[in-house]
Motif scaffolding. Structure first.
Motif, PDB file in Angstrom:
ATOM      1  N   ALA A 128       4.647  -4.211  -7.005  1.00 29.46           N
ATOM      2  CA  ALA A 128       3.845  -3.035  -7.323  1.00 29.46           C
ATOM      3  C   ALA A 128       3.507  -2.225  -6.083  1.00 29.46           C
ATOM      4  O   ALA A 128       3.248  -2.773  -5.011  1.00 29.46           O
ATOM      5  N   CYS A 129       3.498  -0.896  -6.256  1.00 32.10           N
ATOM      6  CA  CYS A 129       3.027   0.042  -5.234  1.00 32.10           C
ATOM      7  C   CYS A 129       1.614   0.444  -5.633  1.00 32.10           C
ATOM      8  O   CYS A 129       1.391   0.903  -6.758  1.00 32.10           O
ATOM      9  N   LEU A 130       0.664   0.298  -4.713  1.00 34.19           N
ATOM     10  CA  LEU A 130      -0.738   0.538  -5.047  1.00 34.19           C
ATOM     11  C   LEU A 130      -1.359   1.606  -4.157  1.00 34.19           C
ATOM     12  O   LEU A 130      -1.220   1.555  -2.933  1.00 34.19           O
ATOM     13  N   HIS A 131      -2.020   2.546  -4.801  1.00 33.03           N
ATOM     14  CA  HIS A 131      -2.768   3.587  -4.085  1.00 33.03           C
ATOM     15  C   HIS A 131      -4.230   3.166  -4.022  1.00 33.03           C
ATOM     16  O   HIS A 131      -4.879   3.016  -5.069  1.00 33.03           O
TER      17      HIS A 131
ATOM     18  N   GLY B 210       7.468  -3.028 -10.698  1.00 34.88           N
ATOM     19  CA  GLY B 210       8.186  -1.828 -10.307  1.00 34.88           C
ATOM     20  C   GLY B 210       7.374  -0.565 -10.441  1.00 34.88           C
ATOM     21  O   GLY B 210       7.869   0.525 -10.139  1.00 34.88           O
ATOM     22  N   GLY B 211       6.120  -0.684 -10.850  1.00 36.24           N
ATOM     23  CA  GLY B 211       5.296   0.492 -11.096  1.00 36.24           C
ATOM     24  C   GLY B 211       4.471   0.931  -9.896  1.00 36.24           C
ATOM     25  O   GLY B 211       4.390   0.250  -8.870  1.00 36.24           O
ATOM     26  N   PHE B 212       3.847   2.090 -10.063  1.00 36.79           N
ATOM     27  CA  PHE B 212       3.062   2.763  -9.034  1.00 36.79           C
ATOM     28  C   PHE B 212       1.685   3.035  -9.640  1.00 36.79           C
ATOM     29  O   PHE B 212       1.573   3.800 -10.597  1.00 36.79           O
ATOM     30  N   TYR B 213       0.629   2.362  -9.105  1.00 37.88           N
ATOM     31  CA  TYR B 213      -0.680   2.368  -9.745  1.00 37.88           C
ATOM     32  C   TYR B 213      -1.785   2.752  -8.762  1.00 37.88           C
ATOM     33  O   TYR B 213      -1.693   2.461  -7.570  1.00 37.88           O
ATOM     34  N   ASP B 214      -2.841   3.366  -9.295  1.00 34.54           N
ATOM     35  CA  ASP B 214      -3.971   3.694  -8.438  1.00 34.54           C
ATOM     36  C   ASP B 214      -4.995   2.560  -8.469  1.00 34.54           C
ATOM     37  O   ASP B 214      -4.799   1.515  -9.107  1.00 34.54           O
TER      38      ASP B 214
ATOM     39  N   THR C 282       7.272  11.824   2.250  1.00 31.13           N
ATOM     40  CA  THR C 282       8.643  11.399   1.996  1.00 31.13           C
ATOM     41  C   THR C 282       8.812   9.901   2.212  1.00 31.13           C
ATOM     42  O   THR C 282       9.506   9.222   1.438  1.00 31.13           O
ATOM     43  N   ALA C 283       8.148   9.371   3.242  1.00 32.76           N
ATOM     44  CA  ALA C 283       8.232   7.934   3.509  1.00 32.76           C
ATOM     45  C   ALA C 283       7.609   7.131   2.369  1.00 32.76           C
ATOM     46  O   ALA C 283       8.162   6.099   1.947  1.00 32.76           O
ATOM     47  N   LYS C 284       6.484   7.584   1.856  1.00 33.77           N
ATOM     48  CA  LYS C 284       5.845   6.869   0.754  1.00 33.77           C
ATOM     49  C   LYS C 284       6.659   6.989  -0.538  1.00 33.77           C
ATOM     50  O   LYS C 284       6.733   6.041  -1.325  1.00 33.77           O
ATOM     51  N   ALA C 285       7.273   8.142  -0.768  1.00 32.04           N
ATOM     52  CA  ALA C 285       8.147   8.278  -1.941  1.00 32.04           C
ATOM     53  C   ALA C 285       9.335   7.332  -1.825  1.00 32.04           C
ATOM     54  O   ALA C 285       9.759   6.718  -2.808  1.00 32.04           O
TER      55      ALA C 285
ATOM     56  N   LEU D   8       0.843  -1.186   0.000  1.00 30.74           N
ATOM     57  CA  LEU D   8       0.000   0.000   0.000  1.00 30.74           C
ATOM     58  C   LEU D   8       0.883   1.242   0.000  1.00 30.74           C
ATOM     59  O   LEU D   8       1.617   1.494   0.950  1.00 30.74           O
ATOM     60  N   SER D   9       0.819   1.997  -1.071  1.00 26.64           N
ATOM     61  CA  SER D   9       1.483   3.290  -1.117  1.00 26.64           C
ATOM     62  C   SER D   9       0.388   4.352  -1.034  1.00 26.64           C
ATOM     63  O   SER D   9      -0.708   4.080  -0.549  1.00 26.64           O
TER      64      SER D   9
END
Length: 221
Positions: free
Chosen positions: A165-168, A209-213, A139-142, A119-120
């Protein structure tokens, strides 16, 4: 997905994910601080909990995090910054999930598709930051996004079908966000879990490696 491991399974999103996956017939193992003593700020605790697991998992999901730690609320101005709040945020929201991945590698299959998701949060996006504030949490989430992106590069060499994956999840109505919802539209944990599972199902190894909503749309770094 046949076999899933949920880290933070007693929290709002973690519990909803576990329930939704079980309803689909997935065998779910949950780990949490309240029931297993798992402390993401203590690597020995992570190692102890993971050493008791001997299966492999199609999905490992880290559903932990905190906006406020020891009374350190998200900062509205630079004048509110404290070293302790910044380090507390980094320890729980960045280093913790990264250490989970470190100890989870032996539980990830090399011969088939698997997903390691964390969870990002959209506020961790540097490119999307137009409001400022919330320095420590942002900053922590980045940092978490960078850690997972780098790990995806490394693990892609040995786990060809692994997706990191980082997921919002969007704004979810949980105890985590209760004080900060204000007028922002929110969804229930069950709805958030359903959306996250759909995103996970749609990811391919090329997306690692991606960042997705919550809709599967890529978020800028």
């Amino acid at each position: 997905m046949k076999n899933a491991l949920i880290i933070g399974a007693s929290g709002g999103i973690g519990r909803a994910l576990a329930t939704a996956l079980r309803d689909e017939g997935t065998l779910v193992t949950g780990l949490a601080r309240s029931t297993h003593g798992l402390d993401l700020t203590d690597e020995a605790s992570i190692k102890r909990c993971f050493s008791a697991l001997d299966d492999t998992y199609d999905l490992i999901f880290v559903a932990t995090g905190a906006l406020e730690i020891d009374g350190g609320a998200p900062e509205k101005a630079l004048s509110a910054l404290t070293p302790k709040a910044m380090m507390d945020q980094f320890a729980l929201n960045a280093a913790g999930p990264a250490l989970v991945l470190k100890h989870a590698v032996p539980l990830l299959p090399r011969d088939r598709r698997a997903v390691f998701a964390v969870l990002s949060a959209r506020v961790g996006s540097i490119g999307d930051n137009r409001l400022g504030g919330w320095y420590s949490y942002r900053t922590a989430k980045a940092a978490l996004n960078q850690l997972i992106h780098g790990a995806a590069v490394e693990l892609g060499r040995t786990h060809k079908e692994l997706i990191c994956a980082c997921l919002h999840p969007g704004t979810v109505a949980t105890a985590f966000t209760e004080k900060y919802l204000g007028r922002h539209p929110s969804v229930t944990p069950d709805h958030a879990a359903e959306r996250l599972i759909n995103v996970i199902k749609g990811l391919e190894p090329a997306d690692s490696g991606g960042f997705y909503d919550y809709a599967g749309k890529e978020i800028p770094w």
